[in-house]
Scaffold this motif. Structure first.
Motif, PDB file in Angstrom:
ATOM      1  N   PHE A   1     -14.602  24.198 -42.218  1.00 38.32           N
ATOM      2  CA  PHE A   1     -15.270  25.229 -41.422  1.00 38.32           C
ATOM      3  C   PHE A   1     -14.790  25.211 -39.972  1.00 38.32           C
ATOM      4  O   PHE A   1     -14.585  26.277 -39.370  1.00 38.32           O
ATOM      5  CB  PHE A   1     -16.790  25.070 -41.496  1.00 38.32           C
TER       6      PHE A   1
ATOM      7  N   CYS B   1     -12.265  30.248 -46.562  1.00 38.97           N
ATOM      8  CA  CYS B   1     -13.225  30.007 -45.481  1.00 38.97           C
ATOM      9  C   CYS B   1     -12.861  30.813 -44.234  1.00 38.97           C
ATOM     10  O   CYS B   1     -13.733  31.354 -43.551  1.00 38.97           O
ATOM     11  CB  CYS B   1     -13.276  28.519 -45.163  1.00 38.97           C
TER      12      CYS B   1
ATOM     13  N   ALA C   1     -18.629  28.707 -48.254  1.00 40.22           N
ATOM     14  CA  ALA C   1     -17.948  29.813 -47.554  1.00 40.22           C
ATOM     15  C   ALA C   1     -18.523  31.151 -48.002  1.00 40.22           C
ATOM     16  O   ALA C   1     -18.740  32.059 -47.185  1.00 40.22           O
ATOM     17  CB  ALA C   1     -16.446  29.754 -47.812  1.00 40.22           C
TER      18      ALA C   1
END
Length: 322
Positions: free
Chosen positions: A71, A101, A138
């Motif tokens: 992330f 992501c 995600a």
């Protein structure tokens, strides 16, 4: 070195998305100078994506650390790095997960038309890496950003925690989803936080969830009516608040549990709550563990966040010297 310079160095806060992940910080730093000095990658003899690939390879199946790193990378890497990696290694599972992501966290800025493509990439990554919770988280982030009702998001969250039970980030993402600032209600959020904390294993950082939910509630009410911030102390004076803080201390902070990837974020919430509940001796312990690491949340709920953090950290360090 003068006393003033020493003081400045001691007070220089580290506020960064990678928190205290030194390997992640080194990878991001390694990629930044080329972009600043020569144009991204101009002075390199190997693909830009290789340090990222190596970082994720060494992370392995540590899902807690992997989700955090993916992330942070997705939000901070130049998009060209991920695109080049995917082009060079189209079937690489790590490249697919990071690419998914990247798409999910950036889709909101690109508009609703970007959502289907991001969803497809998340599902493709999930199929390529069936044991990995990251693509499902995600997708959960994508659903949050496009205001998908919580009832439709819970099955996606379940896919993630089935693969990584008691995953800290998964629970905090759903807490944010169920928040009245997200797509839920106060009751939804508080019930979820209380039940999760009660069921979590001893030593789990999920013991902090009710405290995090209380901070979220105060942020919600402050956003509704800025004058409500003046009455925020009453939320910390409730008996239940004291119980929540004590639960976090005894079930997580004082245990021998190893640090998790987002421990810095959790310690900031705990320090904030201890200051607000006037438990200064315990707050001093938390600040000692934090050192120079500060997160914007939740200190942004108070005037002059950085100054406030430093004030309490240094004042309590002087008062409770070990």
């Amino acid at each position: 070195m003068t006393g003033t310079l020493m003081l400045r160095r001691r007070n220089a806060l580290l506020i960064r998305p990678e928190l205290d992940d030194h390997a992640l910080h080194a990878t991001l730093t390694d990629l930044r100078p080329a972009g600043q000095l020569h144009g991204l990658g101009a002075d390199r003899t190997r693909p830009l994506w290789e340090p990222v690939a190596e970082l994720l390879r060494t992370t392995g199946r540590n899902w807690d650390r992997r989700v955090h790193r993916v992330f942070v990378l997705a939000r901070n890497l130049p998009a060209s790095v991920c695109e080049r990696w995917s082009a060079d290694r189209p079937d690489d599972g790590d490249a697919l997960v990071l690419g998914a992501c990247v798409r999910s966290v950036r889709a909101a800025a690109e508009g609703r038309a970007a959502a289907p493509r991001a969803e497809q990439m998340c599902l493709r990554a999930a199929a390529a890496c069936p044991e990995d919770p990251t693509p499902w988280l995600a997708l959960l982030q994508l659903m949050h950003d496009f205001a998908v009702p919580a009832r439709d998001a819970v099955p996606v969250w379940t896919e993630a925690v089935t693969r990584a039970p008691w995953h800290r980030t998964a629970y905090h993402l759903l807490l944010r989803y169920l928040s009245p600032r997200g797509h839920g209600t106060v009751a939804d959020m508080l019930d979820f936080a209380g039940q999760a904390a009660a069921r979590a294993p001893y030593g789990s950082p999920l013991a902090l969830l009710p405290v995090a939910a209380r901070v979220e509630l105060i942020a919600h009410r402050g956003a509704q009516a800025p004058s409500a911030a003046l009455g925020a102390d009453r939320h910390w004076n409730e008996p239940r608040a004291a119980e929540e803080v004590e639960w976090a201390l005894t079930r997580w902070f004082r245990t021998a549990a190893p640090p998790h990837a987002e421990a810095v974020a959790d310690l900031n919430v705990l320090a904030f709550a201890l200051v607000r509940t006037h438990r200064t001796a315990e707050a001093a312990e938390v600040f000692r563990r934090l050192g120079r690491h500060m997160t914007r949340h939740p200190w942004e709920l108070l005037p002059e966040p950085e100054r406030t953090f430093l004030y309490w950290r240094d004042r309590l360090a002087d008062r409770y010297r070990t």
